[in-house]
Design a protein around this motif. Structure first.
Motif, PDB file in Angstrom:
ATOM      1  N   LYS A 288       7.188  -3.606  11.494  1.00  0.00           N
ATOM      2  CA  LYS A 288       6.600  -4.590  12.106  1.00  0.00           C
ATOM      3  C   LYS A 288       6.359  -4.555  13.708  1.00  0.00           C
ATOM      4  O   LYS A 288       5.359  -5.296  14.342  1.00  0.00           O
ATOM      5  N   LEU A 289       6.957  -3.613  14.105  1.00  0.00           N
ATOM      6  CA  LEU A 289       6.623  -3.393  15.485  1.00  0.00           C
ATOM      7  C   LEU A 289       5.144  -2.561  15.758  1.00  0.00           C
ATOM      8  O   LEU A 289       4.716  -2.570  16.753  1.00  0.00           O
ATOM      9  N   ALA A 290       4.497  -2.338  14.602  1.00  0.00           N
ATOM     10  CA  ALA A 290       3.117  -1.850  14.652  1.00  0.00           C
ATOM     11  C   ALA A 290       2.053  -2.908  15.225  1.00  0.00           C
ATOM     12  O   ALA A 290       0.992  -2.625  15.561  1.00  0.00           O
ATOM     13  N   ARG A 291       2.623  -4.229  15.025  1.00  0.00           N
ATOM     14  CA  ARG A 291       1.798  -5.141  15.494  1.00  0.00           C
ATOM     15  C   ARG A 291       1.498  -5.205  17.101  1.00  0.00           C
ATOM     16  O   ARG A 291       0.603  -5.824  17.529  1.00  0.00           O
ATOM     17  N   HIS A 292       2.780  -4.432  17.640  1.00  0.00           N
ATOM     18  CA  HIS A 292       2.882  -4.625  19.173  1.00  0.00           C
ATOM     19  C   HIS A 292       2.703  -3.500  19.971  1.00  0.00           C
ATOM     20  O   HIS A 292       2.630  -3.494  21.053  1.00  0.00           O
ATOM     21  N   PHE A 293       2.788  -2.414  19.268  1.00  0.00           N
ATOM     22  CA  PHE A 293       2.799  -1.068  20.036  1.00  0.00           C
ATOM     23  C   PHE A 293       1.615  -0.257  19.263  1.00  0.00           C
ATOM     24  O   PHE A 293       1.334  -0.165  18.230  1.00  0.00           O
ATOM     25  N   LEU A 294       0.994   0.140  20.448  1.00  0.00           N
ATOM     26  CA  LEU A 294      -0.263   0.862  20.158  1.00  0.00           C
ATOM     27  C   LEU A 294      -0.067   2.371  19.557  1.00  0.00           C
ATOM     28  O   LEU A 294      -0.801   2.731  18.771  1.00  0.00           O
ATOM     29  N   GLY A 295       1.023   3.078  19.693  1.00  0.00           N
ATOM     30  CA  GLY A 295       1.382   4.157  18.984  1.00  0.00           C
ATOM     31  C   GLY A 295       1.357   4.194  17.712  1.00  0.00           C
ATOM     32  O   GLY A 295       0.927   5.084  17.066  1.00  0.00           O
ATOM     33  N   LEU A 296       2.058   3.148  17.173  1.00  0.00           N
ATOM     34  CA  LEU A 296       2.285   2.994  15.678  1.00  0.00           C
ATOM     35  C   LEU A 296       0.893   2.615  14.952  1.00  0.00           C
ATOM     36  O   LEU A 296       0.871   2.934  14.004  1.00  0.00           O
TER      37      LEU A 296
END
Length: 423
Positions: A288-296
């Motif tokens: 779910k962190l992919a929604r908020h972090f550019l790297g993911l």
């Protein structure tokens, strides 16, 4: 068309070209060859932008430099992209003049395919339906549109950033609790039945359950709201991140249902392999962190664009495993069945040695002891470095390109957010 003069003048963006009538008839550019079959001035104006009957000059309001490269193709039969010009813009000029992508050289065809693939992936479903978005937005209420952008685009507003920060905090808390529940001390505390510690253990378990329930409640509410405010419900269900959200939330409710049906017997619940597997599926919350972090996001976009290179990499590894695994089993065990190396008794066991050697990991749990086997091991390591480096180069360049694209989009959203905050 019955031309008034023996020569035709083609004016493309101010650049003038003179052609005999017989050349115009079979010209490689289909738009120009269509001029020869025009029977009236009206038909001519359907092909070109303007026509001067006195000078027999045809005007085309198109890119002059791109047409110059198309003329080189008509003369020499070789077509490449114009330097310092977008591939898609040049391709549009090609389509206008009647050429296809197959007329390009192979290197330019590949550039065009990559560019078109990047452009297709770069825009989301909302971007591709931008024209249809305006009437829908007018029909929808303003608060619904704001809610949609707040939940779907973390950088769209200050409220969206606050909501995204809270969501990240809940993800981190849930991951910490999930990892802590697997510690030996935690398990010992759960299984401790001594009378003076029973009350403390019950409090610790109750606190854990409360924190877990709060996190699940937040994720469930967020998912439900995003589903309600989404434009296309079917498209929402098909998105990978939403599927991951569902996989992360469902195990908790299944566990609660099983607890209600089987009672509060925690020993019975821990004995169920299915429940333990479902509990570990909550690790998907990390995605779910992919929604908020550019790297993911960059990693996911790179894997999406480079799936061909990934498949090629897997094919290389499988072929090398089959070849070196069979040779290693033969040299270490097959030639001498009595005193051979038992660790290489089968080809699947040898394939494990091949994969850890090709990736230069080298656990040391198994290694060749014969001279031919060691020579084969050296060849396996060198071959692994070469085979892995070939497709990884393409993946690296795609990763850099995806990172710059997402960074540019993020910077653009940040500028709009700053303007909104100042206003």
């Amino acid at each position: 068309m019955k031309f008034g003069k023996s020569a035709c003048i083609i004016n493309v963006g101010g650049a003038r070209y003179t052609f005999p009538q017989d050349v115009m008839k079979d010209f490689p550019l289909r738009r120009l060859s269509r001029l020869h079959s025009c029977a009236s001035e009206r038909e001519v104006l359907e092909v070109c932008d303007d026509y001067d009957r006195e000078r027999n000059e045809f005007f085309f309001d198109r890119h002059a430099e791109a047409f110059g490269f198309l003329m080189l193709y008509a003369q020499h039969g070789t077509l490449r992209f114009a330097p310092h010009m977008c591939e898609l813009s040049f391709y549009n000029e090609m389509l206008y003049w009647g050429l296809e992508s197959s007329h390009l050289e192979f290197c330019c065809q590949r550039r065009l395919d990559e560019r078109m693939s990047d452009t297709y992936t770069r825009f989301s479903e909302e971007d591709r339906h931008a024209e249809a978005e305006l009437p829908r937005a007018r029909r929808d209420s303003k608060w619904l549109e704001r809610m949609r952008r707040t939940f779907e685009e973390p950088t769209s507003s200050v409220a969206a950033q606050i909501l995204a920060s809270v969501s990240v905090i809940f993800v981190i808390v849930s991951m910490v609790m999930l990892c802590a529940s697997t510690l030996p001390d935690w398990k010992t505390a759960e299984s401790n039945v001594v009378e003076e510690h029973r009350y403390t253990d019950c409090l610790e378990k109750a606190e854990y359950r409360i924190i877990e329930a709060v996190c699940i409640g937040w994720f469930t509410a967020e998912c439900i709201v995003r589903f309600i405010v989404s434009r296309d419900k079917c498209e929402f269900v098909r998105r990978p991140l939403n599927i991951i959200d569902l996989l992360a939330i469902t195990p908790y409710y299944i566990s609660v249902t099983m607890t209600v049906l089987t009672g509060e017997n925690s020993q019975l619940q821990r004995a169920g392999v299915t429940l333990r597997v479902l509990r570990m599926m909550r690790i998907f919350w990390v995605i779910k962190l992919a929604r908020h972090f550019l790297g993911l996001q960059t990693l996911g976009l790179t894997l999406r664009r480079c799936y061909r290179e990934m498949v090629m990499l897997l094919v290389f590894i499988c072929v090398a495993m089959a070849i070196f695994g069979a040779l290693a089993q033969l040299l270490e065990h097959g030639l001498d069945l009595k005193s051979g190396n038992e660790e290489y008794a089968s080809i699947p066991a040898a394939c494990w040695w091949v994969i850890i050697s090709m990736t230069t990991v080298g656990y040391g749990d198994m290694y060749p002891i014969t001279v031919p086997g060691r020579v084969l091991g050296g060849l396996c390591v060198v071959s692994g470095i070469v085979l892995l480096a070939l497709p990884i180069t393409f993946i690296y360049h795609s990763f850099v390109q995806c990172y710059h694209e997402l960074k540019f989009r993020s910077a653009r959203c940040t500028r709009s957010l700053s303007a909104e905050f100042l206003n």
